[in-house]
Design a protein around this motif. Sequence first.
Motif, PDB file in Angstrom:
ATOM      1  N   LYS A 142       0.836  -1.189   0.000  1.00 14.16           N
ATOM      2  CA  LYS A 142       0.000   0.000   0.000  1.00 14.16           C
ATOM      3  C   LYS A 142       0.873   1.240   0.000  1.00 14.16           C
ATOM      4  CE  LYS A 142      -3.261   2.611   2.749  1.00 14.16           C
ATOM      5  NZ  LYS A 142      -2.602   3.855   2.366  1.00 14.16           N
ATOM      6  N   TYR A 144       1.142   5.592   0.458  1.00 12.66           N
ATOM      7  CA  TYR A 144       0.497   6.676   1.192  1.00 12.66           C
ATOM      8  C   TYR A 144      -0.293   7.534   0.205  1.00 12.66           C
ATOM      9  CZ  TYR A 144       4.522   9.161  -0.634  1.00 12.66           C
ATOM     10  OH  TYR A 144       5.487   9.687  -1.466  1.00 12.66           O
ATOM     11  N   ARG A 146      -3.191   6.879  -0.832  1.00 14.91           N
ATOM     12  CA  ARG A 146      -4.048   5.999  -1.633  1.00 14.91           C
ATOM     13  C   ARG A 146      -4.796   5.056  -0.708  1.00 14.91           C
ATOM     14  NH1 ARG A 146      -3.824   6.550  -6.938  1.00 14.91           N
ATOM     15  NH2 ARG A 146      -2.070   7.760  -7.704  1.00 14.91           N
ATOM     16  N   ARG A 147      -5.888   4.479  -1.238  1.00 13.07           N
ATOM     17  CA  ARG A 147      -6.679   3.562  -0.439  1.00 13.07           C
ATOM     18  C   ARG A 147      -6.056   2.173  -0.377  1.00 13.07           C
ATOM     19  NH1 ARG A 147     -12.806   2.747  -2.002  1.00 13.07           N
ATOM     20  NH2 ARG A 147     -12.228   0.570  -2.018  1.00 13.07           N
ATOM     21  N   GLY A 148      -5.356   1.779  -1.426  1.00 13.48           N
ATOM     22  CA  GLY A 148      -4.681   0.481  -1.470  1.00 13.48           C
ATOM     23  C   GLY A 148      -3.339   0.670  -2.142  1.00 13.48           C
ATOM     24  N   ARG A 150      -2.894   0.919  -5.444  1.00 13.55           N
ATOM     25  CA  ARG A 150      -3.016   1.853  -6.560  1.00 13.55           C
ATOM     26  C   ARG A 150      -4.286   2.700  -6.513  1.00 13.55           C
ATOM     27  NH1 ARG A 150      -0.381  -1.161 -11.773  1.00 13.55           N
ATOM     28  NH2 ARG A 150       1.391  -2.024 -10.661  1.00 13.55           N
ATOM     29  N   ARG A 151      -5.340   2.184  -5.947  1.00  4.94           N
ATOM     30  CA  ARG A 151      -6.622   2.895  -5.949  1.00  4.94           C
ATOM     31  C   ARG A 151      -6.546   4.130  -5.083  1.00  4.94           C
ATOM     32  NH1 ARG A 151     -11.409   4.411  -5.533  1.00  4.94           N
ATOM     33  NH2 ARG A 151     -13.420   3.454  -5.313  1.00  4.94           N
ATOM     34  N   GLY A 152      -6.993   5.227  -5.637  1.00  2.00           N
ATOM     35  CA  GLY A 152      -7.024   6.471  -4.870  1.00  2.00           C
ATOM     36  C   GLY A 152      -8.308   6.582  -4.065  1.00  2.00           C
ATOM     37  N   PHE A 153      -8.375   7.603  -3.215  1.00  2.00           N
ATOM     38  CA  PHE A 153      -9.593   7.847  -2.466  1.00  2.00           C
ATOM     39  C   PHE A 153     -10.639   8.443  -3.391  1.00  2.00           C
ATOM     40  CE2 PHE A 153      -6.316   8.074   0.900  1.00  2.00           C
ATOM     41  CZ  PHE A 153      -6.807   7.077   1.727  1.00  2.00           C
ATOM     42  N   GLN A 154     -11.912   8.226  -3.045  1.00  2.00           N
ATOM     43  CA  GLN A 154     -12.991   8.751  -3.891  1.00  2.00           C
ATOM     44  C   GLN A 154     -12.998  10.282  -3.830  1.00  2.00           C
ATOM     45  OE1 GLN A 154     -16.770   7.001  -3.106  1.00  2.00           O
ATOM     46  NE2 GLN A 154     -17.841   8.255  -4.601  1.00  2.00           N
TER      47      GLN A 154
END
Length: 158
Positions: A142, A144, A146-148, A150-154
Motif C-alpha cells: 500500500k 500513502y 491511496r486507499r490500497g 493503486r486505488r485512490g480515495f474517492q
Amino acid sequence: MGDQPMEAAVAQAEQAAVVMQDQPQQAAPKFGYYWGTGRRKTAVARVRIKNGEGKYEVNGKAVNTYFDLQRDRSAAMVALEVTEQAGKWDVFVNVSGGGHRGQADAVKLGLARALKVANTEFEPPLRSHNLLSRDERKKERKKYGRRGARRGFQFSKR
C-alpha cells in the motif's frame, strides 16, 4: 614401448568418465531424506521425501485432511503424478504462512525440487510441466495517499 601401458590407462579412465556421465547424478540423502523448499506469496513449505509406501503428511495431518479443496490436493500431488512416482515415496511437509492456495503451490514446488534432488531423471518431465519454476508474484504494498496499492480515495466535488 613404455608409452602403451600409459595410453591404455588414460583410455580406460576416459571410458570410465564417459560411463559415469551417462548415469544420472543422485545426491546422497540427508538424514535419510531428500529435501526441497517451495515458496509462493508468503507461504513457505519444507518438504522431505524418502522411499516408502506412499504416506503423505502436511503439518502432521494426511494431505486429504489438510487440503479441503480438490484443487489444492491435486496441486500438492501433481509432481508425483507427472513423474509416475505416486505411492513410491513417503512425503512429509511443514508449511506455514499464506492461505490454502499459496500453501498448496508452495508444497508443489518443494516436492518437485525434492524429487529432482532424489533423481535427476525426473527433471525433464518436471520442467516440461513447469513445476520447477517459482511464481514470484506477491501482493503489492500500500502507498500513502491511496486507499490500497493503486486505488485512490474517492473524489467528491461538493
